[in-house]
Design a protein around this motif. Sequence first.
Motif, PDB file in Angstrom:
ATOM      1  N   PRO A  76       0.802  -1.224   0.000  1.00  0.00           N
ATOM      2  CA  PRO A  76       0.000   0.000   0.000  1.00  0.00           C
ATOM      3  C   PRO A  76       0.841   1.282   0.000  1.00  0.00           C
ATOM      4  O   PRO A  76       0.335   2.354  -0.316  1.00  0.00           O
ATOM      5  CB  PRO A  76      -0.823  -0.089   1.287  1.00  0.00           C
ATOM      6  N   TYR A  77       2.099   1.177   0.350  1.00  0.00           N
ATOM      7  CA  TYR A  77       2.980   2.346   0.440  1.00  0.00           C
ATOM      8  C   TYR A  77       3.969   2.405  -0.726  1.00  0.00           C
ATOM      9  O   TYR A  77       4.861   3.240  -0.742  1.00  0.00           O
ATOM     10  CB  TYR A  77       3.719   2.338   1.788  1.00  0.00           C
ATOM     11  N   ASP A 109       6.913   8.015   3.156  1.00  0.00           N
ATOM     12  CA  ASP A 109       6.242   6.731   2.921  1.00  0.00           C
ATOM     13  C   ASP A 109       6.858   5.603   3.744  1.00  0.00           C
ATOM     14  O   ASP A 109       6.143   4.706   4.186  1.00  0.00           O
ATOM     15  CB  ASP A 109       6.265   6.356   1.437  1.00  0.00           C
ATOM     16  N   ALA A 110       8.169   5.627   3.958  1.00  0.00           N
ATOM     17  CA  ALA A 110       8.809   4.579   4.771  1.00  0.00           C
ATOM     18  C   ALA A 110       8.284   4.644   6.203  1.00  0.00           C
ATOM     19  O   ALA A 110       7.969   3.619   6.809  1.00  0.00           O
ATOM     20  CB  ALA A 110      10.324   4.710   4.743  1.00  0.00           C
ATOM     21  N   GLU A 111       8.175   5.849   6.736  1.00  0.00           N
ATOM     22  CA  GLU A 111       7.670   5.987   8.105  1.00  0.00           C
ATOM     23  C   GLU A 111       6.203   5.582   8.191  1.00  0.00           C
ATOM     24  O   GLU A 111       5.794   4.904   9.146  1.00  0.00           O
ATOM     25  CB  GLU A 111       7.842   7.416   8.614  1.00  0.00           C
ATOM     26  N   ALA A 112       5.407   5.962   7.204  1.00  0.00           N
ATOM     27  CA  ALA A 112       3.991   5.575   7.199  1.00  0.00           C
ATOM     28  C   ALA A 112       3.858   4.053   7.172  1.00  0.00           C
ATOM     29  O   ALA A 112       3.010   3.481   7.871  1.00  0.00           O
ATOM     30  CB  ALA A 112       3.276   6.208   6.006  1.00  0.00           C
ATOM     31  N   TRP A 113       4.700   3.384   6.360  1.00  0.00           N
ATOM     32  CA  TRP A 113       4.678   1.920   6.320  1.00  0.00           C
ATOM     33  C   TRP A 113       5.067   1.341   7.679  1.00  0.00           C
ATOM     34  O   TRP A 113       4.386   0.475   8.215  1.00  0.00           O
ATOM     35  CB  TRP A 113       5.633   1.399   5.232  1.00  0.00           C
ATOM     36  N   TYR A 114       6.189   1.824   8.242  1.00  0.00           N
ATOM     37  CA  TYR A 114       6.682   1.265   9.499  1.00  0.00           C
ATOM     38  C   TYR A 114       5.642   1.422  10.613  1.00  0.00           C
ATOM     39  O   TYR A 114       5.446   0.520  11.419  1.00  0.00           O
ATOM     40  CB  TYR A 114       7.994   1.929   9.915  1.00  0.00           C
ATOM     41  N   ARG A 115       4.969   2.539  10.665  1.00  0.00           N
ATOM     42  CA  ARG A 115       3.986   2.819  11.717  1.00  0.00           C
ATOM     43  C   ARG A 115       2.612   2.191  11.429  1.00  0.00           C
ATOM     44  O   ARG A 115       1.741   2.223  12.292  1.00  0.00           O
ATOM     45  CB  ARG A 115       3.825   4.322  11.893  1.00  0.00           C
ATOM     46  N   SER A 116       2.429   1.628  10.244  1.00  0.00           N
ATOM     47  CA  SER A 116       1.123   1.077   9.869  1.00  0.00           C
ATOM     48  C   SER A 116       0.731  -0.087  10.782  1.00  0.00           C
ATOM     49  O   SER A 116       1.580  -0.846  11.247  1.00  0.00           O
ATOM     50  CB  SER A 116       1.136   0.602   8.416  1.00  0.00           C
ATOM     51  N   PRO A 117      -0.564  -0.241  11.040  1.00  0.00           N
ATOM     52  CA  PRO A 117      -1.027  -1.385  11.850  1.00  0.00           C
ATOM     53  C   PRO A 117      -0.608  -2.730  11.253  1.00  0.00           C
ATOM     54  O   PRO A 117      -0.273  -3.655  11.996  1.00  0.00           O
ATOM     55  CB  PRO A 117      -2.547  -1.225  11.844  1.00  0.00           C
ATOM     56  N   ILE A 122       3.436  -7.452  12.626  1.00  0.00           N
ATOM     57  CA  ILE A 122       4.435  -8.502  12.360  1.00  0.00           C
ATOM     58  C   ILE A 122       5.849  -8.143  12.802  1.00  0.00           C
ATOM     59  O   ILE A 122       6.705  -9.018  12.874  1.00  0.00           O
ATOM     60  CB  ILE A 122       4.462  -8.906  10.867  1.00  0.00           C
ATOM     61  N   VAL A 123       6.141  -6.884  13.102  1.00  0.00           N
ATOM     62  CA  VAL A 123       7.518  -6.482  13.397  1.00  0.00           C
ATOM     63  C   VAL A 123       8.118  -7.270  14.565  1.00  0.00           C
ATOM     64  O   VAL A 123       9.307  -7.586  14.569  1.00  0.00           O
ATOM     65  CB  VAL A 123       7.645  -4.960  13.610  1.00  0.00           C
TER      66      VAL A 123
END
Length: 154
Positions: A76-77, A109-117, A122-123
């Motif tokens: 999505p990102y 976009d990288a930060e939005a992906w990392y912070r995404s639910p 899975i992190v």
Amino acid sequence: MTTTTRREIDMDDMNGTGGTGGTGRVPGATGTGTGTAERYPAVRPCGSYAVAHLLDVRPGPDIERYLLSIEETMAPYGGCFLVHGASARAVEGQWSGDLVVLGFPGPGDAEAWYRSPAYQAIVGLRTRNSRGLAVLVEGVPAGHRATDVLEQLR
């Protein structure tokens, strides 16, 4: 969603030591400018990156589940793998571990992906089974030159 085909560029071709007669040009590349994007059209800057230096990865069911799930969280990102577990050859200092670099099309976009639910779900599969560090970093604009940072240094 569309799929983009990327032409892979051998690092020796990029630094002028490969099979291009020392020209430093990718076979078939066009352009006479001096910027990377002009000399290597298959290389395009990303807006932001997620970079991980992983040490002591313990393979197992959690890591397998993480690897099976991560691309779905990136889609999505607009994220894609730029480097993933490739062997690294240290040319300065000592290196150990694995490097992972994810590229994302726009700033933030990288930060939005990392912070995404989806990614936060899975992190822990990775962090509980490896040691290392991860950073988020903004890319430079197209045409960036090394001297552009001089104002920040003054």
